[in-house]
Scaffold this motif. Structure first.
Motif, PDB file in Angstrom:
ATOM      1  N   ASP A  71       0.160  -4.350   3.625  1.00 23.65           N
ATOM      2  CA  ASP A  71      -0.636  -3.188   3.241  1.00 23.65           C
ATOM      3  C   ASP A  71      -1.640  -3.540   2.161  1.00 23.65           C
ATOM      4  OD1 ASP A  71       0.602  -1.572   5.068  1.00 23.65           O
ATOM      5  OD2 ASP A  71       2.113  -0.835   3.664  1.00 23.65           O
ATOM      6  N   MET A 129      -4.605  -5.280   3.741  1.00 30.36           N
ATOM      7  CA  MET A 129      -5.469  -4.338   4.462  1.00 30.36           C
ATOM      8  C   MET A 129      -6.320  -3.539   3.490  1.00 30.36           C
ATOM      9  SD  MET A 129      -3.111  -3.089   7.609  1.00 30.36           S
ATOM     10  CE  MET A 129      -4.469  -2.428   8.554  1.00 30.36           C
ATOM     11  N   GLU A 130      -5.758  -3.151   2.347  1.00 31.72           N
ATOM     12  CA  GLU A 130      -6.538  -2.429   1.338  1.00 31.72           C
ATOM     13  C   GLU A 130      -7.646  -3.313   0.797  1.00 31.72           C
ATOM     14  OE1 GLU A 130      -3.897  -0.919  -1.633  1.00 31.72           O
ATOM     15  OE2 GLU A 130      -2.764   0.270  -0.178  1.00 31.72           O
ATOM     16  N   GLU A 142     -10.418  -3.400   3.304  1.00 30.71           N
ATOM     17  CA  GLU A 142     -11.195  -2.160   3.300  1.00 30.71           C
ATOM     18  C   GLU A 142     -12.165  -2.142   2.131  1.00 30.71           C
ATOM     19  OE1 GLU A 142      -8.262   0.910   3.363  1.00 30.71           O
ATOM     20  OE2 GLU A 142      -7.777   0.575   5.473  1.00 30.71           O
ATOM     21  N   VAL A 195      -7.617   0.043  17.018  1.00 33.32           N
ATOM     22  CA  VAL A 195      -7.189   0.327  15.633  1.00 33.32           C
ATOM     23  C   VAL A 195      -6.168   1.456  15.621  1.00 33.32           C
ATOM     24  CG1 VAL A 195      -7.970   1.263  13.424  1.00 33.32           C
ATOM     25  CG2 VAL A 195      -9.230  -0.577  14.495  1.00 33.32           C
ATOM     26  N   THR A 196      -6.392   2.500  16.408  1.00 32.71           N
ATOM     27  CA  THR A 196      -5.459   3.623  16.470  1.00 32.71           C
ATOM     28  C   THR A 196      -4.100   3.170  17.000  1.00 32.71           C
ATOM     29  OG1 THR A 196      -7.279   5.167  16.814  1.00 32.71           O
ATOM     30  CG2 THR A 196      -5.085   5.914  17.442  1.00 32.71           C
ATOM     31  N   PHE A 228      -2.837   0.143  16.982  1.00 31.28           N
ATOM     32  CA  PHE A 228      -2.223  -0.752  16.007  1.00 31.28           C
ATOM     33  C   PHE A 228      -1.632   0.036  14.844  1.00 31.28           C
ATOM     34  CE2 PHE A 228      -2.539  -3.038  11.989  1.00 31.28           C
ATOM     35  CZ  PHE A 228      -1.703  -4.100  12.246  1.00 31.28           C
ATOM     36  N   THR A 229      -2.381   1.001  14.320  1.00 26.07           N
ATOM     37  CA  THR A 229      -1.905   1.798  13.188  1.00 26.07           C
ATOM     38  C   THR A 229      -0.666   2.590  13.568  1.00 26.07           C
ATOM     39  OG1 THR A 229      -4.180   1.954  12.391  1.00 26.07           O
ATOM     40  CG2 THR A 229      -2.609   3.505  11.465  1.00 26.07           C
ATOM     41  N   ASP A 230      -0.671   3.184  14.756  1.00 22.15           N
ATOM     42  CA  ASP A 230       0.503   3.938  15.212  1.00 22.15           C
ATOM     43  C   ASP A 230       1.724   3.033  15.342  1.00 22.15           C
ATOM     44  OD1 ASP A 230      -1.083   6.178  15.307  1.00 22.15           O
ATOM     45  OD2 ASP A 230      -1.302   6.176  17.502  1.00 22.15           O
ATOM     46  N   ARG A 258       2.252   0.167  13.801  1.00 24.79           N
ATOM     47  CA  ARG A 258       2.659  -0.269  12.461  1.00 24.79           C
ATOM     48  C   ARG A 258       3.434   0.825  11.747  1.00 24.79           C
ATOM     49  NH1 ARG A 258      -1.839  -0.433   8.233  1.00 24.79           N
ATOM     50  NH2 ARG A 258      -1.298   1.732   8.416  1.00 24.79           N
ATOM     51  N   ASP A 259       2.972   2.060  11.851  1.00 29.07           N
ATOM     52  CA  ASP A 259       3.669   3.184  11.215  1.00 29.07           C
ATOM     53  C   ASP A 259       5.048   3.402  11.836  1.00 29.07           C
ATOM     54  OD1 ASP A 259       1.451   3.455   9.632  1.00 29.07           O
ATOM     55  OD2 ASP A 259       0.645   5.197  10.708  1.00 29.07           O
TER      56      ASP A 259
END
Length: 147
Positions: A10, A13-14, A17, A131-132, A134-136, A138-139
């Motif tokens: 995390d 990733m920050e 960004e 991206v969506t 991957f994010t789902d 990962r969550d």
């Protein structure tokens, strides 16, 4: 010998960004080198781009029409060609130059600028879908790990 402690995902990733905020989007330009009068052929340069954009954009322009939000359907169309595009290719003139050349040639009745715009739009939509997903995932993984 000191061991290296990996940085949490995390945090990386920050950091990425924050780096995106520093990129000057205005410096990335598309320059039309040549086109024919009837709008069926286009040769253009992309500054500050390489094989990453070139191969992905060439694929998106040459693929048969698919809804980019439906990832499974889009991946099934890998080997099917677009009926409107006769040729699409890219080249990198020299490894030391941050430049990519793109050539698109369409069949009569299809505007080459529309094909380029649709290819860019489809590529952005596909990236958003990845991206969506991957994010789902990962969550979901983080949730299962905590329980």
């Amino acid at each position: 010998m000191p061991s290296q402690i990996p940085e949490p995902q995390d945090q990386r990733m920050e950091d990425a960004e924050r780096e995106e905020d520093l990129i000057d989007v205005a410096s990335q330009r598309i320059r039309v080198v040549s086109h024919n009068d009837i709008g069926l052929e286009l040769f253009c340069n992309f500054d500050n781009q390489d094989h990453t954009l070139g191969n992905a954009l060439r694929y998106m322009i040459m693929k048969k029409q698919a809804h980019p939000r439906n990832l499974n359907y889009a991946f099934q169309l890998i080997l099917k060609r677009s009926p409107e595009v006769e040729l699409c290719g890219y080249s990198i003139p020299h490894p030391s130059e941050a430049k990519m050349n793109l050539r698109i040639q369409t069949y009569e009745g299809t505007a080459v600028y529309d094909v380029l715009e649709k290819g860019l739009d489809d590529l952005m939509a596909l990236c958003d879908a990845v991206v969506t997903k991957f994010t789902d995932a990962r969550d979901d993984f983080a949730t299962r790990l905590q329980s």
